[in-house]
Design an enzyme around this catalytic site. Sequence first.
Site, short mmCIF file in Angstrom:
data_model
loop_
_atom_site.label_atom_id
_atom_site.label_comp_id
_atom_site.label_asym_id
_atom_site.label_seq_id
_atom_site.Cartn_x
_atom_site.Cartn_y
_atom_site.Cartn_z
CG HIS A 1 -1.88 -1.07 1.14
ND1 HIS A 1 -2.39 -1.64 2.57
CD2 HIS A 1 -2.29 -2.24 0.54
CE1 HIS A 1 -3.20 -2.76 2.41
NE2 HIS A 1 -3.02 -2.91 1.30
CG LEU A 2 3.85 2.11 -2.21
CD1 LEU A 2 4.30 1.67 -3.50
CD2 LEU A 2 4.69 2.64 -1.27
#
Lengths: 478, 138
Positions: free
Chosen positions: A415-416
């Site tokens: 998750h960025l």
Amino acid sequence: MQTHDCDVLVIGSGPGGATTACLLAEAGRDVILLEEGAHLGLDSAPPYSIAETTQKYRNGGLTVALGRTMVTCIEGRCVGGGSEINAALCHWPMDQTLEGWSERFRIRDLSNRSLEPFRAEVERDLTVSSLRGPLDGASTILKAGAEALGWRSEEVQRFWQYPDSGDGPGQRQSMTETLVPRALAAGCRLLPDTRVIRLVLGGGEAREARAIHTPPGEPPEAIRVRFRHLFVCGGPIQTPLILRRSGLQDPIGQNLRMHPMIRLVACFDDPINDPTVGVPVQQVVAFKPEMTLGCSQAALPHLVMWLGGQGEALRERLANWQTMALFYVLVEGTTSGSVQNLPLLNEPLMRYPLNDTDRGRLSLALQRLIRLLFTAGAREIFHPYAGHPPLRRKLDANTLGDRIPHGKTAVSTIHLFGTCPMGEDASRCVVDSWGRMRALGNTWINDASILPDTTGVNPQATLLAVARRNVRHYLETV
Amino acid sequence: MPSLAWRVRRRLAPVAEVVRPTVASVVETLVAESEGPADPEILDRASHTMLGRIQAMPRYIGLPMMAATLAFDASGVAFGRRPFRFLPPEARARVLEAWRNAPVGVFRTFVEFYEKMGTFVYFSEKDEAAEATAGREG
């Protein structure tokens, strides 16, 4: 050089890009959707297999953010983007998360209440479902341990469609199953295997995109796409990279945020591992948004990967691999990194300085997970730090210390966020509250790079709803 | 015009082939630790896949990883007067253990990369081969 013309060009076909292309095409716009990866669909390789990582993961899943602790970053690179390779979990953000973003980045009209209509559309279009049938072994362990400790856990819903008859495992509802076919049916033109090199800018606008189209088995061919309006939806790494390669600078690519995660393997007395059930859906949510405890897909190759370095001990354990399962902790990162373009190589140089708070959260989350697993009957837990003996009782969790040490454990992220944050704070927000770029009047960004900070939950649902909100605003105002 | 990265990758393809026997011998040694002697056919496929992985990495990581693999091979000389890939199993295990416990972080990172990715690739190839066999028999 081959030239394509359109009204709106969408770069990137992940959840943000597919949503954008679908809604614009259905609104009658002439849309081209460019995607760097191939158009494969869900059945091209078994989920989480080596073949899938080769086909659909950027750099085969081996992209790294540099720092004293390196963080492996996993990104999709195919039509449908991350939705083709993730667990399809549907988790909505907490009120406090959106309120915090709105306050710090001065975002207009963003709350769970204002997103409600878009959330409903997302749940309808991507068929949000609860698990049918019994929980898998690892989820059952997690649930039992949480209950015994008085911690809240829940089954997370998924973007998943079951057959009407009620039988069968059902099918993940990725972008290639849902919004991409809808976009194509509405007249959108899809160009897969096409990597955008740069945008040609002029007069405060983007004029055209220069790209390399490489059909399978054929030599690369330079193309250009001319457009009136542009949506960049390449994700938190590729979007800033394209913009920086085109000559735009800070704050684009600053403010890289993430959810760092660590996995560990636990052994039980009885078989609990059935890799055919896919990703377990139970999570401990008592500590959200700061930290989440959950379980991962754990076929034998995955177990071996996370058990590396155990030497002779590993051989003994692998004989009973069905008694082992893979668990994870995921925390909200509290610092920010950056994405920059490496000159000549055209590759991203990512930096993320995992700070003391992040390392402390990861250690505390691991200690909680270890406590939970022993409470649920774990016989042995493999130490998440290299070179340490396995843990055999709850007290052994104290060997983790207050913070995870640098360089001793494998930290990764799926998750960025945040490399082109939205908001009205012009000093650090690359786009306004609805995704329109400040530097380019005819360009919008509509992917996870505009989410200004961590979501504390799986971000796909949040992104799908925010992307819809922004396209609706575009259609109403532009 | 193809990017510099694309041209670098093309030029380095023959160099990568030089590294492949070392990649295979490192994976073989790790597999020996976890389940005994590796199947030669699966090991061959795994070493190709593993090399593909290294080549697919961003160049600023993949190229140092290839260089580190060559350095690892050369370090075998200090333990058994031959490069790692030509050492007997016991001597290979000693080299691996020395790198695993080295005071320098990059040495440990190198072994950790192979421990994770090498074994994942080998066991994945093994699973795939077993499924293919089951398919033929079924």
